[in-house]
Structures are given as structure tokens and as C-alpha cells.
Design a protein around this motif. Structure first.
Motif: not given
Length: 261
Positions: A171-180
Motif C-alpha cells: 500500500e505504501s508503494m505510491p508514496q515511495k514512487l512520489e518520493q523517487c
């Protein structure tokens, strides 16, 4: 300080030559400029290395991470159900529809792995492959969640807690994508800034050149270096800290006698 006076410099002082003071002041100023100049070019060399290696490597890595996140997020959204009751996890060859049973089966499958072996397949979940191995340094099992990229979590003894960790990771993948994406923009900005800075000349370069030219002129006026044979015979190289009033008076008297000859 540790600056030494040569024979010619002592002679210039003794005869009241005003150029000697200018020369010594100029040498101190040039020494400071040389430090600044050296630091400037060291910074340029570091920037050139960053432009050629570090920034491109970091940008490529972030671009690959972004691509992997985008692919894995699509996979997750295709398989996840809006209804939380619709649960399916495959452990080994068996499909589980209840979370607790699936969590317990996951722990059991991990305990069957050989200590020291490479990671082994233990199941699948929401389109992601699940692999595990024992981590002897931490004394626990590590679960690898694989698709385009590999993410990992530590497994505990709580069956439901392990599943919550897996879900939180996905579930945290979208947030980590935005960080990248933000980091990629930042690194690209740093690269552009470095490419601009590396073209900048030493800010005090003109001042440095003028003072070096003036120093050469003063050396010629004072004939510094033109009394090498006298220096060898007299062996006069005096540390400023050792110059006493009586010593200078004696040297002045002797130098004036030599000058009158």
C-alpha cells in the motif's frame, strides 16, 4: 611567522627601500589567494567527477526505481479487491481464503527452509511472488515480495501481524514512487547547477594575476635572487622572530660600509 629574510631583503630593509614592505605584504596576500584558488579548483574537480559519474548513476537508478514502482503499482491495483473480505494467498500449492490460516501457513513454510540456504519460493499474493530465507545475523526469517522490483520485510511470530506488514509494504508503494520522483527532480537540478558552476572561473583570478605580475616586478626591482653568491658566502638567512634591535643595527652598519665601497 616562519617567513625568512634573504640577504637581499635584509639589505633592502637596512637601506630603507619601500618596495620591501610592499613585497612582503603582497606575498601574504598572494598566499591567501593561492589557498582560495586551490580550493576553487578542487571544487571544480569534484563537480566534474559528479557530472561524469555520480549524478548520471543516481539518475539512472532513480529512473529504474520509478519504472519498477509504476509497474508494481499497476499489478497491485489489478489484483487487490475493494472488498476486504475477498482475501486469497497461495502458500506452497494451497490457496488460503482466511488471513490467519494463510499467515500461519507462511510461518510454517519458512520454518521448513534449510538454514543457510538461498531464498526459496513460499507462495504468491496479489500477483507478487513470495520468497523467504533465514537471516542468521538477525535470527529471523526475511520475506521477499517480488515483481518488477524486490521488497523485503522481517517476519515475526504473529501470523496476522506478518500479513499486515506485507499489505503495508504494498500500500505504501505510491508514496515511495512520489518520493523517487521528487528525488529525481532534485538530482537533475543539482546536475544542471553543477554544469553551470564548473564553467565559472576563479572569482579572484584577475586580482591573483595582477598581484603575481607586481610581485615579479618587485623581485626585479629589489634584485631578489641576484645575490646568490653573496648569500652562499655570508650564509645570511634570518628568521624574523630572531631579529633583535642590536643585531639589525650591526647589520645595517656593515651593509652601509659594503654599499659605500
Amino acid at each position: 611567522d616562519e617567513t625568512a629574510l634573504s640577504y637581499a631583503e635584509v639589505k633592502a630593509l637596512a637601506t630603507g627601500n619601500p618596495h620591501i614592505k610592499e613585497k612582503m605584504t603582497l606575498e601574504m596576500e598572494i598566499a591567501k589567494l593561492k589557498v582560495l584558488r586551490s580550493n576553487h579548483f578542487s571544487q571544480i574537480y569534484r563537480l566534474e567527477d559528479d557530472i561524469a559519474k555520480r549524478y548520471p548513476t543516481k539518475i539512472k537508478c532513480l529512473q529504474e526505481q520509478i519504472c519498477a514502482y509504476e509497474t508494481d503499482i499497476r499489478c497491485y491495483r489489478e489484483h487487490v479487491s475493494a472488498n476486504e473480505e475477498n482475501f486469497q494467498m497461495k502458500i506452497g500449492d494451497q490457496m488460503y481464503a482466511k488471513r490467519k490460516e494463510a499467515g500461519e501457513a507462511l510461518i510454517h513454510a519458512c520454518t521448513q527452509l534449510e538454514i543457510g540456504s538461498d531464498e526459496k519460493n513460499v507462495g504468491t499474493y496479489l500477483g507478487f511472488m513470495l520468497k523467504a530465507r533465514f537471516n542468521p545475523l538477525r535470527g529471523c526469517y526475511t520475506l521477499f515480495i517480488k515483481n518488477s522490483a524486490t521488497r523485503e520485510i522481517e517476519l515475526g511470530k504473529d501470523a496476522l501481524g506478518n500479513l499486515q506488514r506485507v499489505n503495508h509494504m504494498l500500500e505504501s508503494m505510491p508514496q515511495k514512487l512520489e518520493q523517487c520522483r521528487k528525488e529525481l527532480v532534485h538530482i537533475q537540478g543539482q546536475l544542471e547547477k553543477a554544469e553551470a558552476e564548473v564553467k565559472c572561473p576563479f572569482p579572484n583570478d584577475e586580482e591573483y594575476k595582477k598581484k603575481m605580475e607586481r610581485l615579479h616586478e618587485l623581485d626585479a626591482l629589489l634584485n631578489i635572487g641576484g645575490n646568490e653568491e653573496i648569500e652562499k658566502k655570508e650564509n645570511v638567512v634570518i628568521d624574523k622572530a630572531d631579529i633583535s634591535k642590536d643585531y639589525l643595527e650591526n647589520r645595517v652598519s656593515m651593509l652601509r660600509k659594503n654599499a659605500n665601497r
